[in-house]
Write a protein that holds these residues in place. Structure first.
Motif, PDB file in Angstrom:
ATOM      1  N   PRO A 179     -77.354  49.055  19.443  1.00 49.89           N
ATOM      2  CA  PRO A 179     -78.570  49.007  20.270  1.00 49.89           C
ATOM      3  C   PRO A 179     -78.762  50.325  21.018  1.00 49.89           C
ATOM      4  O   PRO A 179     -77.791  50.962  21.424  1.00 49.89           O
ATOM      5  N   ARG A 180     -79.982  50.740  21.104  1.00 45.75           N
ATOM      6  CA  ARG A 180     -80.297  52.006  21.758  1.00 45.75           C
ATOM      7  C   ARG A 180     -80.906  51.716  23.107  1.00 45.75           C
ATOM      8  O   ARG A 180     -81.826  50.896  23.246  1.00 45.75           O
ATOM      9  N   HIS A 181     -80.366  52.350  24.120  1.00 49.21           N
ATOM     10  CA  HIS A 181     -80.869  52.156  25.481  1.00 49.21           C
ATOM     11  C   HIS A 181     -82.103  53.023  25.679  1.00 49.21           C
ATOM     12  O   HIS A 181     -82.099  54.215  25.396  1.00 49.21           O
TER      13      HIS A 181
END
Length: 83
Positions: A75-77
């Motif tokens: 997951p990319r913040h």
């Protein structure tokens, strides 16, 4: 020997085939316990492997096949900025 082994990957299946040849020996052979002839090994691979990066090595009579897994999508913040 390397020339006696064939490794193929097709879709999600890894297939290793080859021939075990009898070694020539001098003297009287009373009993033989080594297998000889054709062999085939098949393995179904998980869906998250990279088939283009499969590698194989043969050393001291041991065949090592390395099948790397694809990196899981992390997951990319996303940072919130002011407007």
């Amino acid at each position: 020997k390397r020339d006696d082994i064939d490794i193929e990957i097709s879709g999600r299946e890894l297939r290793i085939t080859g021939d075990l040849k009898e070694r020539e020996r001098e003297g009287v052979l009373r009993r033989s316990t080594r297998r000889t002839g054709h062999f085939e090994y098949r393995a179904h691979l998980p869906s998250d492997v990279r088939p283009d990066d499969v590698s194989a090595g043969l050393g001291d009579g041991v065949l090592t096949v390395t099948v790397p897994k694809a990196q899981a999508v992390k997951p990319r913040h996303i940072e919130i900025t002011g407007t």
